[in-house]
Each structure stands twice: as C-alpha cells, then as structure tokens.
Design a protein around this motif. Structure first.
Motif, mmCIF file in Angstrom:
data_model
loop_
_atom_site.group_PDB
_atom_site.id
_atom_site.type_symbol
_atom_site.label_atom_id
_atom_site.label_comp_id
_atom_site.label_asym_id
_atom_site.label_seq_id
_atom_site.Cartn_x
_atom_site.Cartn_y
_atom_site.Cartn_z
ATOM 1 N N GLY A 129 4.213 1.481 -1.076
ATOM 2 C CA GLY A 129 3.401 0.343 -1.509
ATOM 3 C C GLY A 129 2.214 0.063 -0.608
ATOM 4 O O GLY A 129 1.771 -1.074 -0.465
ATOM 5 N N THR A 132 -0.995 -1.194 -2.668
ATOM 6 C CA THR A 132 -0.717 -2.534 -3.183
ATOM 7 C C THR A 132 -0.744 -3.562 -2.061
ATOM 8 O O THR A 132 -1.294 -4.655 -2.212
ATOM 9 C CB THR A 132 0.661 -2.562 -3.878
ATOM 10 N N THR A 133 -0.170 -3.198 -0.920
ATOM 11 C CA THR A 133 -0.164 -4.109 0.228
ATOM 12 C C THR A 133 -1.578 -4.369 0.724
ATOM 13 O O THR A 133 -1.904 -5.494 1.123
ATOM 14 C CB THR A 133 0.701 -3.535 1.369
ATOM 15 N N LYS A 136 -3.056 -6.972 -1.455
ATOM 16 C CA LYS A 136 -2.475 -8.286 -1.139
ATOM 17 C C LYS A 136 -3.029 -8.830 0.181
ATOM 18 O O LYS A 136 -3.309 -10.030 0.308
ATOM 19 C CB LYS A 136 -0.950 -8.180 -1.059
ATOM 20 N N GLN A 163 -7.256 3.086 -7.767
ATOM 21 C CA GLN A 163 -6.303 1.996 -7.579
ATOM 22 C C GLN A 163 -6.811 1.004 -6.530
ATOM 23 O O GLN A 163 -6.741 -0.218 -6.726
ATOM 24 C CB GLN A 163 -4.946 2.551 -7.139
ATOM 25 N N TRP A 167 -7.953 -3.059 -6.768
ATOM 26 C CA TRP A 167 -7.484 -4.128 -5.893
ATOM 27 C C TRP A 167 -8.657 -4.843 -5.218
ATOM 28 O O TRP A 167 -8.601 -6.057 -4.966
ATOM 29 C CB TRP A 167 -6.554 -3.571 -4.826
ATOM 30 N N THR A 270 7.934 -4.056 2.507
ATOM 31 C CA THR A 270 7.669 -4.289 1.089
ATOM 32 C C THR A 270 8.930 -4.189 0.229
ATOM 33 O O THR A 270 9.964 -3.709 0.681
ATOM 34 C CB THR A 270 6.650 -3.263 0.551
ATOM 35 N N GLU A 299 5.168 -8.588 -7.365
ATOM 36 C CA GLU A 299 4.099 -7.710 -7.836
ATOM 37 C C GLU A 299 2.733 -8.387 -7.897
ATOM 38 O O GLU A 299 1.714 -7.715 -8.004
ATOM 39 C CB GLU A 299 4.456 -7.157 -9.223
ATOM 40 N N ILE A 301 -0.685 -10.388 -6.753
ATOM 41 C CA ILE A 301 -1.566 -10.206 -5.601
ATOM 42 C C ILE A 301 -1.292 -11.246 -4.519
ATOM 43 O O ILE A 301 -1.579 -11.027 -3.339
ATOM 44 C CB ILE A 301 -3.049 -10.242 -6.042
#
Length: 320
Positions: A129, A132-133, A136, A163, A167, A270, A299, A301
C-alpha cells in the motif's frame, strides 16, 4: 478563561475517533484481548500452566516469541512482588506493560518549516500500500496547509505513475514524472530541484517495490540516497517504511532488511483494519524501537491516523 464549548467539541471528536478506531481494530482485538480476557476471567490459580497458556495466546496473536517472553517475565516479577494469587488481577497489569512497549515508538513526524523541501522517501515491498499511503500522506499534509510535491520514482511497476497522479489530484498536490527517465534516482533528483525552485514544503518520493531480499532493489535505494545528498547536500528527512499488517511476523524480516541496508526512520502500518495480526505492532516496537508514525485504517483518502499508543491499547483491550 477556559472555553467550555471548545473543550466539549474536542472531547466529542476524541470519543468519535476512538469509537471509529475501536471498530477498525475489532479483528485484532478479538485475536488478542478476547482470548486473554477469557483466560483471566476463570480466576485460575497462578502457576506455570497459566503462564504457558498466556504465552501461547500471545504468540498466536502475532506478538512474537521475543516480545511474548519479555511480557511473561515481567508479569512473573510483578506477581512475585505483589504476591498475587489469582489470574483475574493480572488483566490491568498486562495492559499497562503492553502500553509501555508501544509508548517509546509513539513519535509523530515533525515537519521542519525552515527546510524546503522536507524530503520523505517512501520504501517497502510490492502490495503493502505504498502508493495509497503516499496519497493519504499528501492529503494529511494538505489539510495542515502544506504544499506537497509527489515524485513518481517507481519505475518498476506498470501503472504506478498513473495511480500516483490520480492520488495527487485527490490530495491537491503537485506531481512529477519523466517518462524518458527510467532511473528512479534521476526522477527524484529532478523533483528536488523543482521543489526547491517552487519553495514546496514537502516532497514525497515513491520508489520501486520488490521483495525485501532483492539486492537490485536495495542497490537502487542506496543510489537514490547518494543522489539526493549530491543535490546541494540535501538530506532525506524521513525514510518511511510501509508495512502491511496482514503479513504479521513476516514484517519483522522486511523491517530488518530495509533498516540494515538504508536505515528506516519511521513506519506506517497499513491495512490494520482488515487483519487479526495487528499484534505484530508490539514486536516491531520492542525489537527495533523505530517510531511508528501512522496507521492506515481504511480505503478513503482521509483514512490515515497518527499512531497513539494509549488509544491503540484501549481499542484492542476491551471488556465489551
């Protein structure tokens, strides 16, 4: 003069967050505290059989052998000192000792305002992740009125740039990637130059993720560190390792490998909301004493939270 309205709002917000965290950690809570509560509620006589049962439950909760032995030894000393006779008196003590394990790693990441950019290098294996992290994190800093630039240094995984770009839009961050450059260090070098030029507060650099025992990955990361230092003697302010809570004790090997090779200054754990293996956090804290900065719990943000040891303990150790 104390503003009671603000105090009430803060308390409500705190209670709301705790209830949310409690829900997110329900699998870990069931795996750790429920089993231990059942053991202690029997009011068993304190003997070696009880300790063997406690040890088994702690190890099965992914707390790890070394950390479990530490907890058991401390518990035995406490019993001898206080001359306890039945196990029902041990539950509160156990919570206190496990809190002591986590408190030393409850160290938030401090952004130095005078240094621009503040450089955060994100590392970790595939699937934990990382990207994604990063999104965030960018959103977390955006809410704190910080300007953020995301550098797409993952040249290994297909679709990584797209991706991360997605983000960046969601987190109101800038984004940099050069498709002509296949070298991560070159992309991150350019990102630092751009961040300095535009006076960006924080640069978050993504890196390629492969198995932690992949020598090519480690050499690539070492090169990135060298290149950053060559950019007008810049330094990496935070080398953040992203770990997936689902892998339990395997995360110990990942942390050891990354830390031995390039040095880890902070951890984000995560997917802790979807696993019963959150007990690994005690092993990470006890064996490495590296700050745990954030927990990824969801999941959205906004699903990134500062690690708080007391909140974590209270969320997983419950009599409900």
């Amino acid at each position: 003069m104390i503003n009671k309205k603000n105090m009430i709002q803060k308390n409500e917000k705190k209670i709301g967050f705790f209830s949310y965290l409690k829900k997110k950690l329900i699998k870990t809570s069931k795996n750790i505290s429920k089993e231990i509560i059942n053991l202690f509620k029997k009011k068993s006589i304190i003997n070696e059989k009880l300790f063997n049962q406690l040890q088994e439950k702690l190890i099965l909760s992914d707390i790890g052998i070394h950390t479990t032995k530490k907890i058991i030894n401390l518990t035995k000393k406490y019993i001898q000192l206080n001359k306890l006779e039945n196990s029902s008196q041990l539950y509160k003590y156990l919570k206190i000792e496990m809190l002591k394990i986590l408190l030393p790693v409850e160290i938030p990441l401090i952004i130095k305002d005078k240094k621009k950019p503040f450089i955060i290098l994100i590392i970790g294996v595939n699937g934990v992740g990382k990207t994604t992290t990063i999104g965030k994190l960018a959103y977390f800093f955006y809410k704190k009125k910080k300007s953020v630039l995301l550098a797409s240094g993952d040249t290994f995984r297909a679709g990584a740039h797209e991706q991360l770009f997605s983000w960046s839009k969601q987190s109101n961050s800038l984004f940099i990637y050069n498709s002509k450059k296949k070298d991560s260090s070159a992309i991150i070098f350019d990102a630092i130059s751009q961040a300095k030029k535009k006076q960006i507060d924080i640069l978050i650099a993504d890196t390629s993720g492969r198995l932690h025992n992949n020598s090519v990955l480690m050499e690539e990361l070492k090169k990135i560190v060298r290149v950053i230092k060559k950019n007008n003697n810049m330094i990496i302010d935070e080398t953040m390792l992203i770990l997936d809570a689902n892998i339990g004790q395997n995360s110990i090997n990942q942390l050891k490998s990354f830390h031995d090779n390039i040095g880890v200054t902070g951890i984000t754990l995560t997917k802790i909301d979807g696993t019963a293996k959150g007990g690994v956090i005690f092993s990470l804290a006890n064996e490495f004493n590296i700050p745990i900065r954030y927990l990824g719990c969801g999941e959205k943000i906004s699903d990134l939270y500062l690690f708080n040891a007391k909140d974590f303990i209270n969320a997983i150790f419950t009599d409900d």
